[in-house]
Design a protein around this motif. Structure first.
Motif, mmCIF file in Angstrom:
data_model
loop_
_atom_site.group_PDB
_atom_site.id
_atom_site.type_symbol
_atom_site.label_atom_id
_atom_site.label_comp_id
_atom_site.label_asym_id
_atom_site.label_seq_id
_atom_site.Cartn_x
_atom_site.Cartn_y
_atom_site.Cartn_z
ATOM 1 N N GLY A 1 -102.388 22.432 -39.623
ATOM 2 C CA GLY A 1 -101.161 23.188 -39.362
ATOM 3 C C GLY A 1 -101.444 24.535 -38.717
ATOM 4 O O GLY A 1 -100.521 25.253 -38.335
ATOM 5 N N ASP A 2 -102.719 24.894 -38.573
ATOM 6 C CA ASP A 2 -103.081 26.191 -37.982
ATOM 7 C C ASP A 2 -103.351 26.106 -36.490
ATOM 8 O O ASP A 2 -103.664 27.115 -35.852
ATOM 9 N N GLY A 3 -103.239 24.918 -35.887
ATOM 10 C CA GLY A 3 -103.425 24.782 -34.451
ATOM 11 C C GLY A 3 -104.560 23.858 -34.092
ATOM 12 O O GLY A 3 -105.519 23.676 -34.862
ATOM 13 N N PRO A 4 -104.471 23.272 -32.882
ATOM 14 C CA PRO A 4 -105.462 22.272 -32.441
ATOM 15 C C PRO A 4 -106.867 22.825 -32.236
ATOM 16 O O PRO A 4 -107.836 22.047 -32.224
ATOM 17 N N ASN B 1 -109.819 18.978 -37.133
ATOM 18 C CA ASN B 1 -109.520 18.593 -38.519
ATOM 19 C C ASN B 1 -109.947 19.730 -39.455
ATOM 20 O O ASN B 1 -111.083 20.225 -39.359
ATOM 21 N N THR C 1 -114.779 18.501 -33.891
ATOM 22 C CA THR C 1 -113.399 18.332 -33.413
ATOM 23 C C THR C 1 -112.766 19.679 -33.049
ATOM 24 O O THR C 1 -113.217 20.724 -33.497
ATOM 25 N N GLY C 2 -111.701 19.616 -32.252
ATOM 26 C CA GLY C 2 -111.000 20.833 -31.852
ATOM 27 C C GLY C 2 -111.758 21.599 -30.788
ATOM 28 O O GLY C 2 -112.534 21.030 -30.009
ATOM 29 N N PRO D 1 -105.343 16.934 -39.365
ATOM 30 C CA PRO D 1 -105.644 17.296 -37.978
ATOM 31 C C PRO D 1 -104.821 18.524 -37.568
ATOM 32 O O PRO D 1 -104.034 19.043 -38.367
ATOM 33 N N ASN D 2 -105.025 18.953 -36.319
ATOM 34 C CA ASN D 2 -104.290 20.123 -35.818
ATOM 35 C C ASN D 2 -104.536 21.348 -36.705
ATOM 36 O O ASN D 2 -103.659 22.180 -36.910
#
Length: 236
Positions: A154-157, A161, A201-202, A150-151
Protein backbone atom coordinates in the motif's frame (compact mmCIF):
# COMPACT_ATOMS: atom_id res chain seq x y z
CA UNK A 1 121.98 -105.99 82.23
CA UNK A 2 121.31 -104.60 78.91
CA UNK A 3 122.13 -101.07 77.96
CA UNK A 4 119.12 -98.78 77.35
CA UNK A 5 119.19 -97.02 74.12
CA UNK A 6 117.46 -93.65 74.15
CA UNK A 7 116.20 -92.15 70.92
CA UNK A 8 115.98 -88.38 70.69
CA UNK A 9 112.94 -87.02 68.85
CA UNK A 10 113.78 -84.63 66.12
CA UNK A 11 111.84 -81.36 66.04
CA UNK A 12 112.06 -81.25 62.27
CA UNK A 13 108.67 -81.87 60.64
CA UNK A 14 108.46 -84.80 58.38
CA UNK A 15 108.33 -84.34 54.66
CA UNK A 16 104.75 -85.52 54.58
CA UNK A 17 103.72 -83.03 57.20
CA UNK A 18 105.49 -80.27 55.31
CA UNK A 19 103.73 -81.25 52.12
CA UNK A 20 100.37 -81.33 53.94
CA UNK A 21 100.94 -77.91 55.39
CA UNK A 22 101.88 -76.50 52.01
CA UNK A 23 98.81 -77.99 50.40
CA UNK A 24 96.60 -76.66 53.19
CA UNK A 25 98.18 -73.26 52.92
CA UNK A 26 97.71 -73.29 49.19
CA UNK A 27 94.09 -74.28 49.54
CA UNK A 28 93.54 -71.57 52.09
CA UNK A 29 95.17 -69.07 49.79
CA UNK A 30 93.12 -70.31 46.91
CA UNK A 31 89.97 -70.03 48.97
CA UNK A 32 90.86 -66.54 50.11
CA UNK A 33 91.74 -65.49 46.60
CA UNK A 34 88.53 -67.10 45.33
CA UNK A 35 86.47 -65.24 47.87
CA UNK A 36 88.21 -62.01 46.95
CA UNK A 37 87.61 -62.62 43.27
CA UNK A 38 83.98 -63.41 43.97
CA UNK A 39 83.69 -60.23 46.03
CA UNK A 40 85.26 -58.24 43.24
CA UNK A 41 82.89 -59.81 40.72
CA UNK A 42 79.96 -59.13 43.04
CA UNK A 43 81.01 -55.53 43.38
CA UNK A 44 81.22 -55.12 39.62
CA UNK A 45 77.81 -56.76 39.16
CA UNK A 46 76.21 -54.48 41.75
CA UNK A 47 77.62 -51.41 40.04
CA UNK A 48 76.25 -52.58 36.68
CA UNK A 49 72.84 -53.29 38.19
CA UNK A 50 72.84 -49.87 39.87
CA UNK A 51 73.61 -48.30 36.51
CA UNK A 52 70.71 -50.14 34.86
CA UNK A 53 68.36 -49.19 37.70
CA UNK A 54 69.47 -45.59 37.41
CA UNK A 55 68.78 -45.58 33.65
CA UNK A 56 65.38 -47.20 34.15
CA UNK A 57 64.53 -44.66 36.85
CA UNK A 58 65.50 -41.79 34.54
CA UNK A 59 63.38 -43.22 31.72
CA UNK A 60 60.44 -43.60 34.08
CA UNK A 61 60.93 -39.99 35.22
CA UNK A 62 60.92 -38.71 31.62
CA UNK A 63 57.80 -40.75 30.86
CA UNK A 64 56.09 -39.41 33.97
CA UNK A 65 57.01 -35.84 33.02
CA UNK A 66 55.71 -36.37 29.49
CA UNK A 67 52.47 -37.82 30.84
CA UNK A 68 52.11 -34.91 33.26
CA UNK A 69 52.71 -32.40 30.46
CA UNK A 70 50.19 -34.21 28.27
CA UNK A 71 47.59 -34.08 31.03
CA UNK A 72 48.34 -30.39 31.61
CA UNK A 73 47.94 -29.68 27.88
CA UNK A 74 44.66 -31.59 27.80
CA UNK A 75 43.47 -29.70 30.88
CA UNK A 76 44.40 -26.36 29.29
CA UNK A 77 42.67 -27.28 26.03
CA UNK A 78 39.58 -28.41 27.94
CA UNK A 79 39.54 -25.15 29.90
CA UNK A 80 39.83 -23.10 26.71
CA UNK A 81 37.07 -25.10 25.03
CA UNK A 82 34.88 -24.71 28.10
CA UNK A 83 35.57 -20.96 28.23
CA UNK A 84 34.74 -20.61 24.52
CA UNK A 85 31.53 -22.58 25.02
CA UNK A 86 30.52 -20.44 27.98
CA UNK A 87 31.30 -17.28 26.02
CA UNK A 88 29.18 -18.46 23.09
CA UNK A 89 26.34 -19.38 25.44
CA UNK A 90 26.58 -16.02 27.18
CA UNK A 91 26.51 -14.26 23.82
CA UNK A 92 23.50 -16.30 22.77
CA UNK A 93 21.70 -15.54 26.03
CA UNK A 94 22.54 -11.85 25.67
CA UNK A 95 21.13 -11.89 22.13
CA UNK A 96 17.95 -13.52 23.41
CA UNK A 97 17.59 -10.84 26.06
CA UNK A 98 17.66 -8.14 23.38
CA UNK A 99 14.14 -7.31 22.33
CA UNK A 100 15.31 -6.22 18.86
CA UNK A 101 17.42 -7.94 16.23
CA UNK A 102 18.54 -7.63 12.63
CA UNK A 103 15.99 -8.70 9.97
CA UNK A 104 18.55 -10.90 8.15
CA UNK A 105 21.85 -12.62 8.94
CA UNK A 106 25.10 -12.84 6.95
CA UNK A 107 24.56 -9.67 5.00
CA UNK A 108 26.46 -6.69 3.67
CA UNK A 109 25.24 -3.18 4.24
CA UNK A 110 24.67 -1.36 0.96
CA UNK A 111 22.63 1.86 0.57
CA UNK A 112 22.28 3.65 3.90
CA UNK A 113 19.55 5.83 5.34
CA UNK A 114 19.54 9.34 3.89
CA UNK A 115 21.49 8.52 0.72
CA UNK A 116 20.58 10.78 -2.20
CA UNK A 117 20.86 10.30 -5.96
CA UNK A 118 19.09 9.41 -9.18
CA UNK A 119 18.11 5.99 -7.80
CA UNK A 120 15.59 7.59 -5.45
CA UNK A 121 12.92 10.24 -5.97
CA UNK A 122 13.65 11.33 -2.41
CA UNK A 123 16.43 10.53 0.03
CA UNK A 124 16.76 6.88 0.86
CA UNK A 125 14.29 6.09 3.64
CA UNK A 126 15.87 2.93 5.03
CA UNK A 127 18.89 0.68 5.27
CA UNK A 128 19.60 -1.87 2.54
CA UNK A 129 20.93 -5.31 3.50
CA UNK A 130 22.52 -7.00 0.48
CA UNK A 131 21.57 -10.68 0.55
CA UNK A 132 20.81 -13.35 -2.10
CA UNK A 133 17.23 -13.81 -3.30
CA UNK A 134 15.41 -16.26 -1.04
CA UNK A 135 17.20 -15.29 2.18
CA UNK A 136 15.00 -15.71 5.26
CA UNK A 137 13.64 -12.40 6.55
CA UNK A 138 12.79 -12.25 10.25
CA UNK A 139 10.72 -9.88 12.36
CA UNK A 140 13.14 -7.47 14.03
CA UNK A 141 10.80 -7.20 17.04
CA UNK A 142 7.55 -8.77 18.16
CA UNK A 143 4.36 -7.13 16.95
CA UNK A 144 1.33 -7.31 14.67
CA UNK A 145 1.29 -7.32 10.86
CA UNK A 146 -0.51 -4.22 9.59
CA UNK A 147 0.58 -4.32 5.92
CA UNK A 148 1.49 -7.26 3.72
CA UNK A 149 1.34 -7.56 -0.04
CA UNK A 150 2.46 -6.24 -3.43
CA UNK A 151 2.63 -2.53 -4.29
CA UNK A 152 4.62 -2.02 -1.09
CA UNK A 153 1.69 -3.26 0.95
CA UNK A 154 0.00 0.00 0.00
CA UNK A 155 3.06 2.28 0.14
CA UNK A 156 3.69 2.24 -3.63
CA UNK A 157 5.17 0.05 -6.37
CA UNK A 158 8.74 1.18 -5.68
CA UNK A 159 8.83 -1.12 -2.64
CA UNK A 160 7.64 -4.21 -4.52
CA UNK A 161 6.33 -6.86 -2.14
CA UNK A 162 6.46 -5.49 1.41
CA UNK A 163 5.46 -6.09 5.03
CA UNK A 164 4.93 -3.59 7.86
CA UNK A 165 4.82 -4.63 11.55
CA UNK A 166 3.37 -2.52 14.35
CA UNK A 167 5.26 -2.77 17.65
CA UNK A 168 4.00 -2.14 21.19
CA UNK A 169 6.35 0.82 21.76
CA UNK A 170 4.61 2.81 18.99
CA UNK A 171 7.18 2.15 16.26
CA UNK A 172 6.79 0.25 12.99
CA UNK A 173 9.29 -1.82 10.99
CA UNK A 174 9.05 -2.24 7.22
CA UNK A 175 10.57 -4.95 4.99
CA UNK A 176 10.56 -4.43 1.20
CA UNK A 177 11.58 -5.88 -2.22
CA UNK A 178 10.50 -9.35 -1.01
CA UNK A 179 10.21 -12.39 -3.27
CA UNK A 180 7.69 -14.12 -1.00
CA UNK A 181 5.46 -13.04 1.91
CA UNK A 182 4.68 -15.63 4.62
CA UNK A 183 2.41 -13.57 6.92
CA UNK A 184 -0.94 -11.86 6.71
CA UNK A 185 -2.50 -8.70 8.12
CA UNK A 186 -3.59 -9.09 11.73
CA UNK A 187 -1.11 -11.88 12.48
CA UNK A 188 1.03 -11.64 15.63
CA UNK A 189 4.72 -12.41 15.21
CA UNK A 190 7.65 -12.83 17.55
CA UNK A 191 11.16 -11.47 17.26
CA UNK A 192 13.16 -13.70 14.93
CA UNK A 193 10.09 -15.29 13.36
CA UNK A 194 10.23 -15.84 9.61
CA UNK A 195 7.92 -13.39 7.83
CA UNK A 196 9.19 -13.49 4.23
CA UNK A 197 11.99 -14.24 1.75
CA UNK A 198 14.19 -11.52 0.34
CA UNK A 199 14.00 -10.65 -3.34
CA UNK A 200 14.46 -8.01 -6.02
CA UNK A 201 10.93 -6.75 -6.62
CA UNK A 202 9.90 -3.13 -7.14
CA UNK A 203 12.44 -0.36 -7.71
CA UNK A 204 15.53 -2.42 -6.94
CA UNK A 205 18.99 -2.39 -8.50
CA UNK A 206 19.87 -5.87 -7.19
CA UNK A 207 18.87 -8.50 -4.62
CA UNK A 208 18.56 -6.98 -1.17
CA UNK A 209 16.24 -6.28 1.74
CA UNK A 210 15.09 -2.70 2.30
CA UNK A 211 14.48 -2.15 6.03
CA UNK A 212 12.84 0.82 7.69
CA UNK A 213 11.90 1.96 11.19
CA UNK A 214 8.90 4.31 11.13
CA UNK A 215 6.92 6.37 13.60
CA UNK A 216 3.72 5.54 11.69
CA UNK A 217 2.66 2.70 9.41
CA UNK A 218 3.00 4.86 6.31
CA UNK A 219 5.77 6.05 4.02
CA UNK A 220 7.35 9.36 4.98
CA UNK A 221 7.76 8.72 8.73
CA UNK A 222 11.03 6.78 8.65
CA UNK A 223 13.96 7.35 11.03
CA UNK A 224 17.53 6.05 10.77
CA UNK A 225 17.08 2.29 11.36
CA UNK A 226 20.74 1.58 12.12
CA UNK A 227 20.87 4.25 14.83
CA UNK A 228 17.63 2.88 16.24
CA UNK A 229 18.97 -0.68 16.40
CA UNK A 230 22.24 0.53 17.94
CA UNK A 231 20.28 2.24 20.73
CA UNK A 232 18.44 -1.07 21.26
CA UNK A 233 21.81 -2.78 21.72
CA UNK A 234 21.91 -4.48 18.31
CA UNK A 235 25.16 -4.49 16.34
CA UNK A 236 24.65 -3.90 12.64
Amino acid sequence: MSKRVTFKHSHRPSASRVRGAVVAAGLGTSMVLGAGAAFAAGTTGTAGTASLVSSATAADSVAEQAAAQGKAAEHTAAKKADAAKKKAEAKKKAAKKLSWGTPVHRYQLSASYGNDGSRWSHKHSGQDFAVPIGTKVEAAHKGTIVKAGPNGGGDGPAYGNAVVIKHSNGTYSQYAHLSKIDVHIGQSVQKGQKIALSGNTGNSSGPHLHFEIRTTANYGSAVNPVNYLHKAGVKV
